[in-house]
Motif scaffolding. Sequence first.
Motif, PDB file in Angstrom:
ATOM      1  N   GLU A  45       0.154  -1.561   0.096  1.00 31.93           N
ATOM      2  CA  GLU A  45      -0.210   0.171   0.101  1.00 31.93           C
ATOM      3  C   GLU A  45       0.700   1.237   0.329  1.00 31.93           C
ATOM      4  N   LEU A  46       2.147   0.996   0.571  1.00 31.41           N
ATOM      5  CA  LEU A  46       2.738   2.786   0.401  1.00 31.41           C
ATOM      6  C   LEU A  46       3.702   2.721  -0.352  1.00 31.41           C
ATOM      7  N   ASP A  47       4.031   1.731  -0.900  1.00 36.65           N
ATOM      8  CA  ASP A  47       4.558   1.903  -2.764  1.00 36.65           C
ATOM      9  C   ASP A  47       3.752   2.156  -3.868  1.00 36.65           C
ATOM     10  N   GLU A  48       2.632   1.639  -3.434  1.00 31.02           N
ATOM     11  CA  GLU A  48       1.763   1.908  -4.689  1.00 31.02           C
ATOM     12  C   GLU A  48       1.299   4.018  -4.152  1.00 31.02           C
ATOM     13  N   ARG A  49       1.665   4.216  -2.765  1.00 31.35           N
ATOM     14  CA  ARG A  49       0.909   5.632  -3.550  1.00 31.35           C
ATOM     15  C   ARG A  49       1.984   6.194  -3.047  1.00 31.35           C
ATOM     16  N   GLY A  50       3.239   5.904  -3.221  1.00 30.02           N
ATOM     17  CA  GLY A  50       4.730   6.445  -3.257  1.00 30.02           C
ATOM     18  C   GLY A  50       5.270   6.994  -2.216  1.00 30.02           C
ATOM     19  N   TYR A  51       5.215   6.864  -1.309  1.00 28.07           N
ATOM     20  CA  TYR A  51       5.848   6.594   0.376  1.00 28.07           C
ATOM     21  C   TYR A  51       6.341   6.336   0.287  1.00 28.07           C
ATOM     22  N   LEU A  52       8.218   6.683   1.465  1.00 28.15           N
ATOM     23  CA  LEU A  52       9.237   5.800   1.628  1.00 28.15           C
ATOM     24  C   LEU A  52       9.173   5.469   2.680  1.00 28.15           C
ATOM     25  N   HIS A  53       9.689   4.441   2.797  1.00 26.84           N
ATOM     26  CA  HIS A  53       9.345   3.621   4.200  1.00 26.84           C
ATOM     27  C   HIS A  53      10.665   2.406   4.591  1.00 26.84           C
ATOM     28  N   GLU A  54      11.622   2.499   5.981  1.00 29.93           N
ATOM     29  CA  GLU A  54      12.597   2.372   6.569  1.00 29.93           C
ATOM     30  C   GLU A  54      11.867   0.931   7.244  1.00 29.93           C
ATOM     31  N   THR A  55      12.623   0.071   7.420  1.00 28.72           N
ATOM     32  CA  THR A  55      12.517  -1.104   8.251  1.00 28.72           C
ATOM     33  C   THR A  55      13.185  -1.560   9.191  1.00 28.72           C
ATOM     34  N   GLU A  56      13.231  -1.646  10.350  1.00 28.86           N
ATOM     35  CA  GLU A  56      13.805  -1.861  11.452  1.00 28.86           C
ATOM     36  C   GLU A  56      13.666  -3.004  12.812  1.00 28.86           C
ATOM     37  N   PRO A  57      14.710  -4.087  12.054  1.00 25.92           N
ATOM     38  CA  PRO A  57      14.115  -4.791  13.850  1.00 25.92           C
ATOM     39  C   PRO A  57      14.654  -4.446  14.845  1.00 25.92           C
ATOM     40  N   LEU A  58      13.302  -4.660  16.325  1.00 26.97           N
ATOM     41  CA  LEU A  58      13.712  -4.107  17.310  1.00 26.97           C
ATOM     42  C   LEU A  58      14.083  -5.697  18.284  1.00 26.97           C
ATOM     43  N   GLU A  59      15.062  -5.112  19.255  1.00 27.32           N
ATOM     44  CA  GLU A  59      15.309  -5.990  20.505  1.00 27.32           C
ATOM     45  C   GLU A  59      14.583  -7.803  20.423  1.00 27.32           C
ATOM     46  N   ASP A  60      12.601  -6.773  20.786  1.00 21.13           N
ATOM     47  CA  ASP A  60      12.080  -7.690  21.753  1.00 21.13           C
ATOM     48  C   ASP A  60      11.299  -8.313  20.279  1.00 21.13           C
ATOM     49  N   GLY A  61      11.712  -8.398  19.116  1.00 17.06           N
ATOM     50  CA  GLY A  61      11.862  -8.795  18.072  1.00 17.06           C
ATOM     51  C   GLY A  61      10.315  -8.465  16.977  1.00 17.06           C
ATOM     52  N   SER A  62       9.572  -6.864  17.951  1.00 17.07           N
ATOM     53  CA  SER A  62       8.877  -6.361  17.119  1.00 17.07           C
ATOM     54  C   SER A  62       9.409  -5.925  16.022  1.00 17.07           C
ATOM     55  N   TYR A  63       8.927  -4.621  14.750  1.00 17.80           N
ATOM     56  CA  TYR A  63       9.158  -4.063  14.256  1.00 17.80           C
ATOM     57  C   TYR A  63       8.741  -2.340  14.011  1.00 17.80           C
ATOM     58  N   LYS A  64      10.060  -1.622  13.746  1.00 14.65           N
ATOM     59  CA  LYS A  64       9.639  -0.510  13.804  1.00 14.65           C
ATOM     60  C   LYS A  64       9.947   0.200  12.600  1.00 14.65           C
ATOM     61  N   ILE A  65       8.706   0.867  12.268  1.00 14.89           N
ATOM     62  CA  ILE A  65       9.353   1.172  10.301  1.00 14.89           C
ATOM     63  C   ILE A  65       8.558   2.482  10.290  1.00 14.89           C
ATOM     64  N   THR A  66       9.573   3.379   9.476  1.00 12.74           N
ATOM     65  CA  THR A  66       9.914   5.091   9.373  1.00 12.74           C
ATOM     66  C   THR A  66       9.179   5.057   8.445  1.00 12.74           C
ATOM     67  N   ILE A  67       7.503   5.857   7.995  1.00 14.03           N
ATOM     68  CA  ILE A  67       7.306   6.110   6.358  1.00 14.03           C
ATOM     69  C   ILE A  67       7.454   7.640   6.559  1.00 14.03           C
ATOM     70  N   THR A  68       7.787   7.974   5.029  1.00 15.78           N
ATOM     71  CA  THR A  68       7.603   9.334   5.196  1.00 15.78           C
ATOM     72  C   THR A  68       6.609   9.267   3.886  1.00 15.78           C
ATOM     73  N   LYS A  69       5.914  10.490   4.359  1.00 13.07           N
ATOM     74  CA  LYS A  69       4.554  10.893   3.149  1.00 13.07           C
ATOM     75  C   LYS A  69       5.031  11.597   2.314  1.00 13.07           C
ATOM     76  N   ASN A  70       4.597  11.192   0.847  1.00 12.12           N
ATOM     77  CA  ASN A  70       5.188  11.478  -0.481  1.00 12.12           C
ATOM     78  C   ASN A  70       3.963  11.789  -1.167  1.00 12.12           C
ATOM     79  N   GLY A  71       3.766  12.128  -2.285  1.00 17.82           N
ATOM     80  CA  GLY A  71       3.069  11.881  -3.418  1.00 17.82           C
ATOM     81  C   GLY A  71       2.026  13.110  -2.798  1.00 17.82           C
ATOM     82  N   GLU A  72       0.728  12.137  -3.335  1.00 19.82           N
ATOM     83  CA  GLU A  72      -1.047  12.965  -2.668  1.00 19.82           C
ATOM     84  C   GLU A  72      -1.736  12.950  -1.334  1.00 19.82           C
TER      85      GLU A  72
END
Length: 72
Positions: A45-72
């Motif tokens: 969905e993010l790729d389709e909307r042209g948003y930038l995203h970066e995923t970082e695994p966290l020590e507890d097994g979860s994931y932090k996803i940083t999203i920058t809104k671009n596009g519409e």
Amino acid sequence: MKTIDNRGLEPPAPMMRTLKTLEKMENGDTMAIINDRRPMFLYEELDERGYLHETEPLEDGSYKITITKNGE
């Protein structure tokens, strides 16, 4: 930067919550979400909307996803 903790929520709640927050943001704004698992359908969905995203695994097994809104 706004951070949303989606841990403990069952799909599709994390994705819906994230997209709803992105709708309220301005282009160029950045937010972070924390999920229990990699949000594979959200990535599409993010790729389709042209948003930038970066995923970082966290020590507890979860994931932090940083999203920058671009596009519409």
